[in-house]
Design a protein around this motif. Structure first.
Motif, PDB file in Angstrom:
ATOM      1  N   MET A 255      -5.555  24.541 -24.806  1.00 38.43           N
ATOM      2  CA  MET A 255      -6.077  25.879 -25.054  1.00 38.43           C
ATOM      3  C   MET A 255      -7.578  25.768 -25.286  1.00 38.43           C
ATOM      4  O   MET A 255      -8.022  25.065 -26.190  1.00 38.43           O
ATOM      5  N   VAL A 256      -8.348  26.450 -24.434  1.00 37.21           N
ATOM      6  CA  VAL A 256      -9.791  26.482 -24.619  1.00 37.21           C
ATOM      7  C   VAL A 256     -10.148  27.896 -25.037  1.00 37.21           C
ATOM      8  O   VAL A 256      -9.657  28.864 -24.455  1.00 37.21           O
ATOM      9  N   GLU A 257     -10.964  28.015 -26.083  1.00 38.16           N
ATOM     10  CA  GLU A 257     -11.210  29.348 -26.619  1.00 38.16           C
ATOM     11  C   GLU A 257     -12.634  29.469 -27.141  1.00 38.16           C
ATOM     12  O   GLU A 257     -13.312  28.471 -27.356  1.00 38.16           O
ATOM     13  N   GLY A 258     -13.053  30.718 -27.348  1.00 39.43           N
ATOM     14  CA  GLY A 258     -14.402  30.955 -27.844  1.00 39.43           C
ATOM     15  C   GLY A 258     -14.458  31.983 -28.949  1.00 39.43           C
ATOM     16  O   GLY A 258     -15.520  32.316 -29.441  1.00 39.43           O
ATOM     17  N   ASN A 259     -13.300  32.499 -29.377  1.00 39.15           N
ATOM     18  CA  ASN A 259     -13.319  33.594 -30.338  1.00 39.15           C
ATOM     19  C   ASN A 259     -12.414  33.386 -31.547  1.00 39.15           C
ATOM     20  O   ASN A 259     -11.996  34.348 -32.187  1.00 39.15           O
ATOM     21  N   GLY A 260     -12.092  32.141 -31.853  1.00 37.43           N
ATOM     22  CA  GLY A 260     -11.393  31.833 -33.098  1.00 37.43           C
ATOM     23  C   GLY A 260     -12.126  30.645 -33.706  1.00 37.43           C
ATOM     24  O   GLY A 260     -11.963  29.521 -33.244  1.00 37.43           O
ATOM     25  N   THR A 261     -12.977  30.900 -34.717  1.00 41.76           N
ATOM     26  CA  THR A 261     -13.926  29.869 -35.119  1.00 41.76           C
ATOM     27  C   THR A 261     -13.690  29.323 -36.520  1.00 41.76           C
ATOM     28  O   THR A 261     -14.484  28.514 -36.999  1.00 41.76           O
ATOM     29  N   SER A 262     -12.623  29.771 -37.206  1.00 39.54           N
ATOM     30  CA  SER A 262     -12.374  29.286 -38.561  1.00 39.54           C
ATOM     31  C   SER A 262     -12.187  27.781 -38.599  1.00 39.54           C
ATOM     32  O   SER A 262     -11.515  27.211 -37.740  1.00 39.54           O
ATOM     33  N   ASP A 263     -12.739  27.152 -39.617  1.00 36.76           N
ATOM     34  CA  ASP A 263     -12.671  25.692 -39.688  1.00 36.76           C
ATOM     35  C   ASP A 263     -11.250  25.156 -39.852  1.00 36.76           C
ATOM     36  O   ASP A 263     -10.932  24.076 -39.343  1.00 36.76           O
ATOM     37  N   THR A 264     -10.390  25.924 -40.572  1.00 38.78           N
ATOM     38  CA  THR A 264      -9.068  25.363 -40.899  1.00 38.78           C
ATOM     39  C   THR A 264      -8.300  24.900 -39.668  1.00 38.78           C
ATOM     40  O   THR A 264      -7.618  23.889 -39.719  1.00 38.78           O
TER      41      THR A 264
ATOM     42  N   LEU B 173     -12.991  24.537 -28.736  1.00 39.91           N
ATOM     43  CA  LEU B 173     -13.781  25.732 -29.058  1.00 39.91           C
ATOM     44  C   LEU B 173     -15.189  25.587 -28.503  1.00 39.91           C
ATOM     45  O   LEU B 173     -15.912  24.653 -28.867  1.00 39.91           O
ATOM     46  N   VAL B 174     -15.595  26.527 -27.632  1.00 44.12           N
ATOM     47  CA  VAL B 174     -16.953  26.449 -27.066  1.00 44.12           C
ATOM     48  C   VAL B 174     -17.988  27.068 -27.994  1.00 44.12           C
ATOM     49  O   VAL B 174     -19.166  26.774 -27.908  1.00 44.12           O
TER      50      VAL B 174
END
Lengths: 722, 349
Positions: A143-152, A163-164
């Motif tokens: 899964m490559v994504e750019g809109n879920g950036t929470s560290d957990t 995550l880009v």
């Protein structure tokens, strides 16, 4: 209205492809005109669950347009994904996850099992990405994504999540570095207690300390907060160089307004969500000047790469497809798909292990900035940008290689005006009292209609908050279309809402008034659901606010300010309460109402037309409720889902005060207002959270301990079982 | 001879009454289908969909125990779901902001259910003294208060950030575990309706004072049932948390779970054994249809449906067929009488 028609149009257009996708799982790109199937050696299938409905519908749409921008480009302009000399057509299977965690999980599983996608693209939001990435991990799908950036979600050791975008804890890094270099030495932090905002604030605290800036206080507040004045009062008295805060777009509006109202002027205001959105400048005008904010990406940034060209080129291409400029959520989505595409080409296959290895090796310059992933799967080579609002323009001021203007710091006279700390001998007590009374006045006018309907008719109006919301929308609409001040539109809103109340009484309430409470409760609850979602369809879930001439604040002393709007609301509330009181005690109609409330049968026997009394009471109360909505439209954000918390507060106050008691409504509202304001000001860190809990604890405690209410009401209460 | 003897109980069972044989055959067929479904090649996605449906069926059954049988309409039932989910997550998570003890799933889920049940017992003792709408609203307040407490108590619950669990997603295992639990719950309610205990519960709804005068300890009974329902919903909350691998206050405590339980039960038939099952499944199916074709309108349609069911179909789907099912009409009428008594008892202020 044009916006409403536009939204309806969007909904209708969106309906067709989704219905098709749900029915058969077919792809969207089949209708791309220039695609000739014969050219391609095969198809590479990607899948994404995105929010087309629910609370993330706006960002979900932007993300989808971002993915589709890549899709159109890769199939039409680029000529398909290239694997060992062959060209493969890309397609994306979309589902609507309704902004709901269970649905998103279910659909992700469906994409993997039933649609057999080769790769997944991320959903919108950290919460939904956390759940769906676990499914991707368990099924060994990338899964490559750019809109879920929470560290957990990157601390779980997943191998398949990339995550880009810049990770949440680094959102403020470049901004804080630039501000510290310009001499900022002290800071305060306020953040929403959600996953994303907490990660951003935690990162900010670390970066502040690493740069030699003292963090004087950290305050949290709950989602959908309506009032940050307690937090800002505390911060004003600490007199810091920097304010760092954020969560949602609406919080940015509250911070700016509240700082102005209370005379809190830090040298810099860094707000994590909102400033990069042009809407904020439209809404707040000059007040937002100088405010800083992080941004994942802006079209003006100096990035470029071999695929879409420069950031500006990408923005042009995007606008040619969608007739609107790209927001960073869309650019992040395009960049995520692009990173995956580059990794597939580098791997020369669609095999998960090969592409994962290629993603880890990836190092590319793009319109979005440099992309290369660390062992967690996070893009660590792209710094976060920082923008500043200067004369109404949003300009990039950091980091240096992306900046187009000079950072302005400190703002105006900074914190220098007052010099030392503002806390005096009395401390914050006067401000707490003023805030509490102002809040109480607002609650009094908001709760009145609910209390009287319950007291007189025995109907619990579960849609009470929704009538407030409709009234608020009417005032906002008049304000937006014709510039009418909400205080002036109150009488008109009152009249319109009375008509609505009459209709609801005749169509629904009349049918259930002789039935048990459960029936009327559920019917009004159904009405609440209908009103919320109908208003959302018409006006979207955006937060709105009406402008009034009666805004700002009176400075009594340095540490005591009186909010003007709330003062006038309190005055009008007292007027309405007094008027209703006279109506009930001095007039013939009032006598009839009280008689019907005390004993319906007896009232009927002495010749009172009880059903007429009910119609009048219901219409009158809905009118008052709607007018209250109009009154608070400059203070509370106007949005489709503002109702339920207000209904619960109305319950709490009424349960405390006694049904239909006017003095009780005022007293209960004041008690709640003072308790909330006191908790928010006097409890460090989580005071604002506790203030939100307070009304519900009071509600339950009042019901259990003193079910007849504290003040006695129109209708005697017999709440305890047997 | 042998075969005839073994056939007799079966025939008896089948010939239980008018329409009953058909019902039993249908129930057996559905059950058999549910058991073999994963074995004949259902995908993970199908099994996941089914477990989500089992969850909503189970929550509706539990809601019906208090809402349908004792007549205490709980507007905050989802609080037990969230508590079960959170206790499970706190025990299983290895995150620094939870206890970080990393329990295995089975004891964590069981403890989650026990804690939910115990708290339901405690809170029920206080709130079940209230009646009618006051109870409903007190429970709604409890629901919101607990959610906010979980959000504020960050040291234990991870606050608004939530907690992540180790991902272990054996859909087939979850499917069978939840299937067994749901079948067990249905069997339990079926059995309950046939015992003195069940009769006493219905007596509480019909006339609580009268039941007390006949020597039924109504408080103990209704709190016991409330506590059991809380534990059972908490159990499903724990299973859900484990499957979702992630909890935060807003996804663990969502009003929608209560609303779905109420709507499913009303649609199927309040106070019946099969009502919550039939209603929840129909609701799920309806929502899929509405969802596919109406997008944002489906929530509006759901509100319209709720009003229509309450006004036009008070006995629900099952109530329309099952004569022994409690007549919701009678229920409505009775409770109104009780409400009408109120003003007469009162003294004028």
């Amino acid at each position: 209205m044009r916006r409403a028609v536009f939204m309806l149009g969007i909904a209708l257009v969106a309906l067709l492809p989704v219905a098709a996708a749900c029915g058969s799982g077919t792809d969207e790109s089949a209708d791309s005109p220039s695609t000739v199937p014969g050219e391609f050696a095969g198809t590479i299938r990607l899948g994404a669950a995105l929010s087309e409905t629910g609370k993330y519908s706006v960002e979900g749409k932007d993300s989808r347009q971002g993915y589709d921008t890549w899709l159109r480009w890769v199939n039409e302009a680029y000529g398909g994904i290239r694997i060992s000399g062959q060209r493969y057509r890309a397609e994306i299977v979309y589902y609507d996850d309704e902004s709901d965690a269970d649905t998103a999980g279910n659909l992700t599983q469906r994409l993997i099992d039933d649609d057999r996608v080769d790769f997944l693209l991320g959903p919108y939001s950290s919460g939904l990405t956390t759940g769906t990435s676990a499914i991707a991990e368990a099924n060994n799908v990338l899964m490559v994504e750019g809109n879920g950036t929470s560290d957990t979600m990157f601390e779980r050791g997943f191998r398949n999540l990339f995550l880009v975008a810049t990770i949440a804890s680094d959102y403020t890094r470049s901004g804080i570095e630039a501000l510290a270099a310009r001499g900022a030495r002290t800071a305060v932090i306020a953040h929403e207690d959600t996953s994303f905002a907490t990660a951003v604030a935690g990162g900010a605290a670390r970066h502040l300390e690493a740069n030699g800036v003292d963090v004087l206080a950290v305050e949290t507040y709950p989602k959908d907060i309506q009032d940050v004045s307690a937090i800002m009062t505390k911060f004003r008295d600490l007199d810091p160089d920097l304010f760092v805060g954020g969560g949602h777009y609406n919080d940015a509006v509250l911070f700016v307004n509240s700082a102005k109202e209370l005379g809190f002027k830090p040298g810099g205001m860094l707000i994590t969500v909102g400033p990069s959105n042009p809407k904020l400048v439209d809404e707040l005008g000059r007040d937002v000047d100088g405010v800083l904010g992080p941004t994942q990406w802006e079209p003006s940034m100096a990035y470029r790469g071999p695929y879409f060209g420069s950031a500006a080129d990408y923005a042009d291409y995007y606008e040619s497809l969608w007739d609107e400029p790209p927001v960073y959520q869309a650019a992040s989505a395009t960049a995520a798909a692009l990173a995956l595409h580059l990794a597939i080409e580098a791997a020369g296959s669609v095999d998960t292990d090969a592409v994962r290895a290629a993603l880890r090796e990836l190092s590319a310059d793009t319109f979005y900035g440099p992309i290369s992933f660390d062992e967690r799967g996070v893009n660590v080579s792209k710094p976060m940008g920082m923008i500043q609002v200067l004369d109404g323009d949003i300009v990039v001021v950091a980091p240096d290689d992306a900046a187009v203007a000079q950072l302005q710091y400190p703002l105006g006279d900074g914190g220098a005006e007052r010099g030392g700390s503002g806390s005096s001998g009395l401390g914050q007590l006067p401000q707490a009292l003023v805030n509490g009374i102002a809040l109480g006045g607002m609650y009094a006018v908001l709760v009145l209609g609910f209390s009287v309907i319950w007291g007189v008719m025995g109907v619990i109006n579960f849609a009470h908050g929704e009538f407030v919301m409709v009234g608020a929308y009417l005032a906002w609409l008049a304000n937006d279309l014709w510039g009418v001040d909400p205080f002036l539109s109150v009488p008109v809103v009152f009249a319109v809402m009375m008509v609505l109340g009459y209709a609801v009484q005749r169509l629904l309430v009349d049918r259930v008034i002789d039935r048990p409470h459960l029936v009327s409760l559920l019917v009004m609850f159904g009405l609440a659901i209908i009103l919320q979602n109908a208003m959302k369809l018409i006006f979207s879930a955006d937060f709105r606010r009406a402008d009034t001439a009666l805004d700002g604040s009176w400075r009594v002393t340095d540490s005591l300010t009186v909010p003007v709007t709330k003062f006038w609301i309190l005055m009008i509330a007292l007027g309405v309460l007094g008027g209703l009181s006279v109506l009930l005690s001095r007039t013939r109609l009032g006598k009839g109402i009280r008689a019907a409330a005390q004993n319906r049968e007896a009232a009927r026997i002495v010749g009172i037309d009880v059903s007429k009394v009910y119609v009048i009471v219901f219409a009158l109360c809905i009118g008052i409720t709607g007018a209250a909505g109009a009154l608070v439209s400059p203070v509370l954000a106007v949005q489709p889902f503002q109702g339920p918390p207000l209904t619960l507060k109305a319950f709490a106050i009424t349960a405390m005060a006694g049904l239909g008691s006017i003095r009780g409504a005022l007293g209960g509202a004041m008690v709640l207002g003072l308790v909330e304001a006191g908790l928010a000001i006097y409890v460090e860190g989580v005071g604002t959270n506790l203030a939100v809990v307070a009304s519900f604890v009071i509600l339950v405690a009042a019901l259990v301990l003193r079910p007849q209410g504290l003040f006695g009401g129109l209708r005697p209460v017999d709440a305890t079982a047997a | 001879m042998n075969s005839r003897r073994s056939a007799r109980p079966l025939r008896q069972w089948l010939a239980g009454g008018r329409g009953l044989a058909a019902t039993r055959v249908a129930v057996a067929a559905v059950l058999a289908w549910l058991i073999v479904l994963p074995l004949v090649g259902a995908t993970d996605s199908t099994m996941f969909t089914m477990t989500l449906m089992f969850t909503s069926v189970a929550v509706a059954i539990n809601w019906n125990l208090t809402g349908g049988f004792t007549g205490y309409v709980d507007f905050g039932h989802a609080v037990w779901f969230g508590l079960g989910a959170y206790v499970t997550a706190i025990l299983m998570s290895l995150q620094a902001n939870s206890l970080g003890i990393g329990w295995p799933p089975v004891p964590a889920i069981v403890v989650g259910a026990v804690v939910a049940g115990a708290l339901a017992g405690l809170i029920g003792r206080a709130t079940m003294r209230l009646r009618g709408p006051y109870f409903s609203i007190a429970m709604l307040g409890t629901f919101v208060a607990v959610r906010e407490i979980v959000r504020t108590w960050g040291g234990l619950t991870g606050g608004g950030v939530g907690l992540t669990l180790p991902p272990y997603l054996n859909r087939q295992l979850f499917y069978y575990v939840e299937l067994v639990l749901v079948v067990g719950l249905v069997a339990l309610t079926w059995w309950l309706r046939r015992t003195r205990f069940g009769a006493a519960l219905v007596a509480i709804r019909e006339d609580e004072l009268g039941a007390q005068m006949r020597g039924i300890s109504t408080t103990r009974l209704k709190v016991a049932v409330f506590s059991f329902a809380g534990a059972s919903t908490g159990l499903f909350g724990g299973l859900w948390a484990y499957q979702n691998t992630f909890v935060d206050p807003d996804i663990a405590f969502t009003e929608v779970r209560t609303i779905d339980a109420i709507m499913g039960t009303l649609l199927g038939g309040l106070g019946t054994v099969a009502g919550p099952v039939v209603g929840s499944v129909v609701l799920y199916w309806l929502r899929e249809v509405l969802w596919a074709n109406l997008l944002d309108y489906h929530l509006v349609a759901q509100g319209v449906l709720l009003i229509m069911v309450v006004l036009l179909m008070p006995r629900g789907i099952v109530g329309a067929f099952d004569r022994r099912g409690v007549s919701a009409r009678r229920l409505w009428r009775f409770r109104r009488r009780q409400a009408d008594d109120q003003p007469e008892k009162a003294t004028a202020p």
